[in-house]
Structures are given as C-alpha cells and as structure tokens.
Design a protein around this motif. Structure first.
Motif, mmCIF file in Angstrom:
data_model
loop_
_atom_site.group_PDB
_atom_site.id
_atom_site.type_symbol
_atom_site.label_atom_id
_atom_site.label_comp_id
_atom_site.label_asym_id
_atom_site.label_seq_id
_atom_site.Cartn_x
_atom_site.Cartn_y
_atom_site.Cartn_z
ATOM 1 N N SER A 24 4.528 30.504 8.755
ATOM 2 C CA SER A 24 4.547 29.214 8.065
ATOM 3 C C SER A 24 5.245 29.357 6.725
ATOM 4 O O SER A 24 5.209 30.434 6.112
ATOM 5 N N GLN A 25 5.858 28.287 6.258
ATOM 6 C CA GLN A 25 6.455 28.289 4.920
ATOM 7 C C GLN A 25 5.409 28.055 3.843
ATOM 8 O O GLN A 25 5.700 28.184 2.657
ATOM 9 N N VAL A 26 4.204 27.705 4.270
ATOM 10 C CA VAL A 26 3.099 27.442 3.340
ATOM 11 C C VAL A 26 2.125 28.609 3.383
ATOM 12 O O VAL A 26 1.806 29.130 4.463
ATOM 13 N N GLY A 75 4.781 22.012 -6.225
ATOM 14 C CA GLY A 75 4.410 21.382 -4.958
ATOM 15 C C GLY A 75 3.140 21.922 -4.341
ATOM 16 O O GLY A 75 2.795 21.544 -3.222
ATOM 17 N N GLY A 76 2.437 22.799 -5.064
ATOM 18 C CA GLY A 76 1.217 23.392 -4.528
ATOM 19 C C GLY A 76 -0.029 22.637 -4.944
ATOM 20 O O GLY A 76 0.025 21.581 -5.579
ATOM 21 N N PHE A 93 0.342 26.682 -1.368
ATOM 22 C CA PHE A 93 1.607 26.731 -2.095
ATOM 23 C C PHE A 93 2.735 27.203 -1.174
ATOM 24 O O PHE A 93 2.475 27.836 -0.133
ATOM 25 N N PRO A 94 3.988 26.911 -1.523
ATOM 26 C CA PRO A 94 5.107 27.523 -0.793
ATOM 27 C C PRO A 94 4.981 29.044 -0.877
ATOM 28 O O PRO A 94 4.680 29.588 -1.947
ATOM 29 N N SER A 95 5.197 29.734 0.216
ATOM 30 C CA SER A 95 4.807 31.142 0.334
ATOM 31 C C SER A 95 5.424 32.065 -0.716
ATOM 32 O O SER A 95 4.851 33.113 -1.021
ATOM 33 N N ARG A 96 6.576 31.697 -1.295
ATOM 34 C CA ARG A 96 7.197 32.590 -2.281
ATOM 35 C C ARG A 96 6.449 32.598 -3.618
ATOM 36 O O ARG A 96 6.783 33.387 -4.507
ATOM 37 N N TYR A 97 5.423 31.749 -3.748
ATOM 38 C CA TYR A 97 4.720 31.648 -5.031
ATOM 39 C C TYR A 97 3.350 32.330 -5.025
ATOM 40 O O TYR A 97 2.462 31.964 -5.798
ATOM 41 N N GLY A 193 -0.322 33.829 5.069
ATOM 42 C CA GLY A 193 1.061 33.431 4.840
ATOM 43 C C GLY A 193 2.045 34.318 5.559
ATOM 44 O O GLY A 193 1.676 35.332 6.171
#
Length: 408
Positions: A24-26, A75-76, A93-97, A193
């Motif tokens: 997932s991207q989340v 956006g989280g 949150f978006p996974s890169r964060y 994630g």
C-alpha cells in the motif's frame, strides 16, 4: 507481501516493535499502551482519557498548533483513543513519512509538558464530550450497565470519568500518570506499510530508544462476580434502551473462540443474526438489536442491546432468553454450525481489508499476547469450535446469570 507475515524487534530499553508489511502507498504506526481507565487511582476517574487528550497540547519542542499540523500538512492523520485497559496513539500517512510520524509520536510520549492553560481548556472539552454521551441514551446505557456489573472494581466506572475528579486534574497529575505507565515495558510500537523491516526498526530506535525504562505501576485486580440485577430507570425518553448482559471469559481463555462465534450468531453485523430475525424481522419489536463481546485481560462481558417501545421491552427480553436457553440446551446441527462458522470467517476476511483496523489490531494483539494472530489462525480456531463448546458459551449468559438495565 503476505499480510500474515510480521517481524518483531525489542529495543535495548525494552520497547517491543512489531512490523507487518502490506502492499500500500499508505502506512500506519503508533503505540499501543497497556494503560486505561482501570489503572486510575481513587480521585482520578477519567485521568487516562484526559491524558490521551492533553498529550496533544504541547511538548518541549512543539505547541499544540504545530502538533495538529505536523501530519495533516502532508495529508496524514494523528489520532488516539482510550479504553478500559489500553490507550493507542497512532498516525496514518503516505509511507515515505514514517520518520516524521515516529518522531512526532515519540515527542508526545517523551516530552509532553501539559501547559496549565491548555489543561484547563481541554477539561471543558472533555466535560462536553461526557455530556454528549449522556445525551445519547443508546450510548449511556452501555456505560451505566458496565458501572453496575463491575461495581466496586477498577472496571466499574466510565472511561470519561466524573466531573468532580475532572475539575481537579492538573498538568502535574497528567505528567505523573504518563511517567508511570507510558514506559517501554508497558507499550508496543506497531508499523504497517510497504517498508523494509530493518529500516523500520532503525527508525523506531532512533526516536523511541531514548525512553526511560522503569517498571510500570500496576495494581489491577480481577473484579468479583456480583449478583444479577434487573433495573429500569425513568429518563423521560420516547424510546426504551435496554442492555441484557453477563460476565464471560477473558481474552486469554480458550473459550473465547466459541464465545465470539456465539456473539456473532446472536447479534453480529449480519442482518441474518438470530436476534435481528427474531426481534426485528419476525415481531417488529425493535429497529436496532445487536450484541457485543468485550474481553479484558482477566474477565469479559457479553452485552445485547436493543432500542424499542416500552411495551416491547419485556417481550424482547423473553425472546433473547429463549434463544440463549435453546443454544445452551440443544446442540446445533452440523449444517447450522458450519453455516455460522462460514459466515464469521468470511467477515474476518472482509474486515482484514481495512488496513487501519488491521494496524490497531496488530498493536493490541502483540501488546497482550506477544504475537499477532493472523486471520488464518483465527479462522482455524473458529472452524474448530464444536457444538458442545458453543453450548457451554451460551450457558454463560443464560437468563438466570444475566443482568438487565433499561432506560425509559
């Protein structure tokens, strides 16, 4: 990545970490803390929930506004909730964060300062929250039923607390509670994630490895089983709200699988539940009828709720009692039992598609059991429930063992 796979790691300070990879991207991360309203001391009723609110009101590094915006601006989300036995603080949150989210949660746990002005303001917010529940009898009847069935024990009070105690809470009270119970040995950090295990563990250690590691204050005692009660309260309502319930086994008891299957059959989410068919569809006694099994570390309670006209309260209670008595005295046919299992197992599969619920479940499971029970493993346990085991579960909530509370 297989949703049944997970990785674990324990930091040098004793904090346990569990990571489940998902495609997932989340991503999701948070702390499951083995502390809730049953861990409050006399004169502190509502403190666990109040601390959950006030950790967001300022740290050594951030003011409340910065805390609220830290995840929102990318956006989280940042959220938390309190139950009778645990508190969870988590982020989506978006996974890169992940680094950003883990650092923020660590800041809340390690460096909250509970500014007195913010504490005073939040006190009014919590009092309003408590009042809103009192204005909703379908919610309040649950709280009052549990207050009565667990009377005299640590479980026998509302999570939101009482006004006389809430009015006295200070920042020092909040900080003391946090320092005693929000400690590594009493918490699990969970992550879900599309991430690498070692990268996850390094990030968590970077931000939460600084936590101190005293043993948590712990003084839980299992509640006594009290005599059953039947009570009606005049509330001036147009509709009556009723709870029928009884004490049951704990989350560690092997009987829990039969009990969870029974609960799902009685009043689970399916429109074909036994009570929905008998009370709503066949007789038209109630618009809403449902059941819930709440299992704690050393006890549990199964509750059936229905909202009806006052004239339908006693007939509905008789129907509930008759159904439970039949389940306890006569084994289900193999065909009926298999159908109930199939439905419940299918619901588990559907529920697993909700990654937020999965993340919270992973944290709680590892906190209490030291492992994550997969849906496949749960399904195996449910599939193994026998007709006699289901009868034994039903015997726990027979009419002579059940209490009833009605708001009318």
């Amino acid at each position: 990545m297989d949703a049944e796979t997970y990785y674990t790691h324990t930091l040098p300070n004793g904090l346990r970490v569990v990571f489940m990879p998902i495609a997932s991207q989340v991503a999701y991360c948070g702390l499951s803390i083995n502390a809730g309203s049953r861990d409050e001391q006399p004169g502190q009723l509502g403190l666990a929930h109040f601390v959950e609110h006030t950790i967001f009101k300022g740290t050594r590094h951030r003011k409340a506004w910065h805390i609220l915006n830290r995840m929102e601006r990318i956006g989280g989300e940042l959220n938390a909730y309190t139950t009778k036995e645990n508190t969870t603080v988590y982020s989506i949150f978006p996974s890169r964060y992940l680094d950003r989210a883990a650092e923020l949660i660590a800041d809340l746990i390690a460096y909250s300062i509970f500014p007195e002005r913010e504490v005073m303001r939040e006190r009014e917010v919590v009092l309003d929250e408590a009042a809103s529940y009192r204005d909703s009898p379908s919610e309040a009847v649950y709280d009052d039923f549990e207050d009565m069935i667990w009377a005299g024990s640590q479980l026998g009070h509302n999570i939101l607390g009482v006004e006389e105690d809430l009015r006295t809470f200070t920042g020092s009270d909040c900080h003391r509670y946090l320092s005693e119970l929000y400690v590594p040995g009493n918490m699990v950090f969970f992550v879900l994630g599309d991430l690498k295990p070692q990268a996850v563990f390094r990030t968590v250690e970077k931000h939460l490895g600084c936590l101190n590691h005293p043993m948590p204050r712990r003084s839980r005692k299992a509640p006594e089983v009290l005599p059953v009660f039947r009570e009606e309260r005049q509330m001036g309502l147009h509709q009556a709200h009723t709870i029928y319930g009884a004490p049951v086994c704990s989350m560690h008891d092997e009987r829990r699988y039969a009990l969870l299957l029974l609960n799902n059959m009685l009043g689970g989410p399916g429109m074909n539940s036994l009570l929905n068919i008998a009370i709503r569809e066949r007789r038209g006694y109630a618009y809403t009828v449902e059941s819930a099994a709440t299992l704690f570390s050393d006890c549990g309670v199964l509750q059936v709720y229905f909202g009806s006209d006052l004239c339908h309260v006693k007939p509905s209670i008789r129907v509930i009692g008759d159904i439970i008595d039949r389940l306890a005295s006569k084994p289900l046919t193999e065909r009926a039992l298999d159908a109930a299992k199939k439905q419940f197992i299918g619901q588990l599969v559907v529920a697993s598609d909700n990654n937020e619920a999965l993340a919270l479940s992973v944290g709680k499971s590892f906190l209490y059991h030291g492992k994550v029970e997969s849906n496949a493993a749960t399904a195996e346990h449910i599939a193994a429930v026998s007709a006699p085991q289901l009868m034994d579960a039903a015997s726990l909530i027979l009419p002579d063992k059940a209490s009833v509370l009605t708001f009318k």
